[in-house]
Design a protein around this motif. Structure first.
Motif, short mmCIF file in Angstrom:
data_model
loop_
_atom_site.label_atom_id
_atom_site.label_comp_id
_atom_site.label_asym_id
_atom_site.label_seq_id
_atom_site.Cartn_x
_atom_site.Cartn_y
_atom_site.Cartn_z
N ALA A 168 21.74 40.27 61.09
CA ALA A 168 20.42 40.89 60.42
C ALA A 168 19.87 40.03 59.47
N GLY A 169 20.77 39.41 59.11
CA GLY A 169 20.27 38.19 57.96
C GLY A 169 19.40 37.06 58.68
N ARG A 173 15.74 35.93 58.07
CA ARG A 173 15.24 34.58 57.69
C ARG A 173 14.25 34.00 58.39
N PHE A 174 14.36 34.43 59.92
CA PHE A 174 13.53 33.66 60.79
C PHE A 174 12.12 34.29 60.43
N TYR A 209 18.36 39.58 71.03
CA TYR A 209 17.08 39.19 70.54
C TYR A 209 15.93 40.06 70.18
N LEU A 210 15.80 40.87 71.27
CA LEU A 210 14.68 42.02 71.13
C LEU A 210 14.90 42.66 70.00
N GLY A 211 16.28 43.22 70.11
CA GLY A 211 16.62 44.34 69.01
C GLY A 211 16.48 43.70 67.66
N PRO A 216 13.40 42.79 61.83
CA PRO A 216 14.00 41.84 61.12
C PRO A 216 14.71 42.43 59.88
N GLY A 217 15.85 41.96 59.75
CA GLY A 217 16.65 42.34 58.45
C GLY A 217 17.52 43.77 58.61
N GLN A 218 17.19 44.37 59.72
CA GLN A 218 18.05 45.85 59.79
C GLN A 218 19.43 45.52 60.60
N GLU A 219 20.36 46.38 59.91
CA GLU A 219 21.60 46.50 60.60
C GLU A 219 21.54 47.20 61.52
#
Length: 276
Positions: A168-169, A173-174, A209-211, A216-219
């Motif tokens: 998630a991090g 960050r990307f 990768y898709l998930g 972004p950032g979600q657990e």
């Protein structure tokens, strides 16, 4: 699955080495560099990246004279891909937590001077910059020129080195580091491993990768045996990254082929939705 590039005993050593507290992983990677235990090092850039940059200029354009763009390779190791981005005109930044790794990268840069792989592919060569730092903090920004984003960010084996708890991090960050019109390139590896085998390298089928980059950032929910639970994912929100391309490369490193000689890696290219 055992391959000539990374035999079973090497994977077992990596798995045992990284047992325990993930906050100590930076030091553990540095220890491997100091020991010289580098089963992931192939000695040349990813063939999938070489072909992508050469064949898909429609995705990345070309660097025009006087207009520099920045590329970031986190977990750059000996820096082969960093040198390739420089050849295409990017001011290329190789980031690694290990100073020993970057000393090896500087040696690669000296040794490869004049090598045709790294001949100028655009109007002019970009700069090469080696930075010791942690991808998840902003400490390395003091060594980066210009605005706090990159026009291109590349991931091959970096995500596979991180435990799933950091994904998630990684995705947040990307998104944070990507310039408004920038692109992310992922050479997705290893796609063939079961999630339950652990890592590093950790299993990374395309759904991971898709998930994560779509959220972004979600657990995200994982099962210890089967991995990412796609059926339990929520729809991506406005803060998503958008996948522009997804295809198996024509070539990749030998470790990305199965026993039948079929490529198991995938290439994905990402951007902010408003950049489409």
């Amino acid at each position: 699955m055992s391959t000539p590039d990374q035999p079973t005993d090497a994977r077992e050593k990596l798995s045992a080495h990284f047992q325990g507290d993930s906050s100590l992983h930076n030091q553990k990677w540095d220890a491997l560099w100091k020991e010289g235990f580098l089963p992931w090092d192939k000695g040349f850039p990813s063939p999938a990246l070489v072909d992508l940059l050469a064949d898909r200029k429609d995705l990345f354009g070309s660097v025009t004279e006087g207009k520099k763009r920045k590329a970031l390779v986190p977990g750059c190791g000996k820096g082969y891909d960093v040198l390739l981005f420089s050849a295409y005109g990017y001011d290329a930044y190789g980031l690694d937590v290990s100073e020993t790794a970057l000393e090896a990268a500087k040696e690669t840069e000296r040794r490869m001077e004049g090598d045709e792989t790294y001949e100028i592919k655009g109007v002019e060569k970009g700069s090469v910059n080696w930075i010791v730092g942690d991808f998840f903090t902003n400490d390395f920004w003091k060594d980066v020129e210009g605005e706090g984003t990159f026009d291109l960010i590349y991931d091959y084996t970096f995500l596979s080195a991180l435990p799933p708890s950091l994904r998630a991090g990684w995705s947040a960050r990307f998104k944070e580091l990507l310039a408004p019109q920038g692109k992310i390139i992922c050479v997705e590896f290893p796609t063939y491993k079961p999630h339950s085998t652990g890592g590093p390298p950790w299993a990374l089928p395309p759904k991971v990768y898709l998930g994560h980059l779509s959220r972004p950032g979600q657990e995200l929910p994982y099962d210890e045996e089967t991995g990412l639970l796609e059926s339990e994912l929520k729809e991506p929100g406005k803060d998503r990254l958008e996948r522009l391309e997804h295809f198996p490369p024509k070539r990749t490193h030998q470790i990305g082929y199965n026993a039948d000689g079929k490529v198991t890696d995938w290439v994905s290219v990402w951007a902010h939705p408003n950049a489409l």
